[in-house]
Each structure stands twice: as C-alpha cells, then as structure tokens.
Design an enzyme around this catalytic site. Sequence first.
Site, PDB file in Angstrom:
ATOM      1  CE  LYS A   1      -3.310   5.157  -1.614  1.00 52.12           C
ATOM      2  NZ  LYS A   1      -4.636   5.486  -2.247  1.00 52.12           N
TER       3      LYS A   1
ATOM      4  CE1 TYR B   1      -3.860   2.790   0.373  1.00 50.43           C
ATOM      5  CE2 TYR B   1      -2.845   2.763   1.990  1.00 50.43           C
ATOM      6  CZ  TYR B   1      -3.589   3.222   1.637  1.00 50.43           C
ATOM      7  OH  TYR B   1      -4.725   4.325   1.865  1.00 50.43           O
TER       8      TYR B   1
END
Length: 314
Positions: free
Chosen positions: A179, A175
């Site tokens: 991002k 993640y």
Amino acid sequence: MEKTQGAERSGQRMLEGKVAIVTGSGGGIGRDIALAMAREGARVVVNDVGASLSGEGTDDGPAQAVVNEIRALGGEAVANTDSVADAAAGQRMVACALDSFGRVDVVVNNAGILRDGFFHKMGDDQWDAVIKVHLYGSYHVSRAAANHFKEQESGCFVHMTSTSGLIGEIGQANYSAAKMGIAALSKSIALDMRRFNVRSNCIAPFAFSRMIASMPTDTPEQRARVDRLKEMTPAKIAPLAVCLASDAAADTTGQIFAVRNNEIFLMSQPRPVRSVHRGEGWTPQAVASHALPALRAQYHTLDRSGDVFSWDPI
C-alpha cells in the site's frame, strides 16, 4: 438511473460519457464505487476474479451480479474475471473496455487480498501473493491504460492505499509495503503523465469489508474497534472516488486522501522535518553525540493506524 443530489442540481451526471474499469468490484468498496460511477453516467467494466479474501479460488458470479445491478438501474456494464496479478490481465481489461464501449477514461485499482502474519513468521508465499495483487496489480492495469490516456490526452487513476502503509499496522508487513508502494506509484504516474492531462490520486479507505472482518477480535479492545469500524460502510468511499474521476477534480492530482465514515482527510506526504549541519562533516561519534540528540525531539512515534485515528467514526 437515479442521480445524486449534486447531479440533480447541475442537470448533468458527473461521469456522463466516461468509461471506467473498477478492479475487485464484485463486492465491498469496489462494488459501491462501480455502482456509484454507473449512477453518475459511467459505463463500467466490473472486474472481479471471485476469489476468497486470501486470494484462493475463482468465481465469475460476483462480477456478473454487479453488472446485473447496474443494468437494473438502467446503466451499461460488462463483467471481467481476470486476475490483476497476471501481467497480461491489465491489457485484457483495457481491451474489454475498448471492445465493449470504445474507450477508457478511468481506472480504479481496488482489487486486494490479505495474508496477515507477523514479519518474523511471514513466508515468501504470503509476501508474494499480497504484493502481486496490490502493487503489481495496480501497475499492470495502470500501465495498460496509460498509452490510451496519453493518446487521448485525458484520463484518471484512482488507487486504493491504506493507513496500514501510510501510518503503520501490526502483522501486515506485506500489505503495508504494497500500500505504501501504491502511494509512490500514484505520485510517479501523476508526475510523469501530467503533461498529457492524466491525473492519479490515492484513497485510503476506512470501511467495514471482508478485510476488516478478518481482523482479530481476541480482546475487548479489538472487538470494540471492529464494532466501531462496522459503522463505516463501503458506500462512504464511493463519492470521493466518483468526484476524483470526474472533470470537477481536473486540478487534483498526486494527492492522498482518506475517508473515514463522514470525514474526508488530505494526508501528509513525507517532507523534511528538521536538519542538522556540521561544517567539518560527520563521524559516527558526532552523529551519536550531536545529530541524534538534536533530531530526537522530532522523532515520529511508533504509531499504528488506530493510534492516529483514535476517535469514534463521525
């Protein structure tokens, strides 16, 4: 439709006449952004594959439910259930906007999933799934809209990044990497397309959502943190997203913002902090004896997002 206070003062809704695609808008942050944009006059393509937080299963109900909410407010919206992880999905979403409303002006890349795990235990399937939805998904939809934005010499991208990538977080290598990649993607789009009056910005949202609901609460400290985060509703993110998509932010591009309850932050971007120079060049021994000791005082600490944003939401 009801208007915001700013719109009431100006007599003009901020997104009047614009068409927005909002991915992952069947719930949470995306839903509130879609509703807020509709209230400000945008016609909205509500995209949501209807998957679980881990990306499993599909259900067209969430997207259509938000469309129904927008229509109940007097707005215009259509549902789209494509998966952003599919390379052709972006093209279909843009086609949906063009077929339904005749144009596209705004893309909000919000769709996301979580498959958390410690890096030394992470499987390729966990890595691939998250990267494909977040990073590839942002690329797919943005790339599909880019040529239309170029031809009409206007357009705006709003991407969702995260302090998990910008600062750091435990157990979220997939993640966090996605991002951080989205922040770089946004900056590249801003640089490449500014000549066409196309803007691209990021928001790192703090909001209680399905993703935060999945955070561990095994210790009193973790439970207390989740309780504080519950105060930050997804609706707090929407006003910034609406403004960034509007002509009021015509001079704002290539920036990274964060929203934490009632606070809006402009986030830093990597720049040189300090340098050392050695006229005769460097040897490994000289790096150890000179460069590292000279730079060590400016080392960044190994922070998590919660270490930097350590105070209760305001």
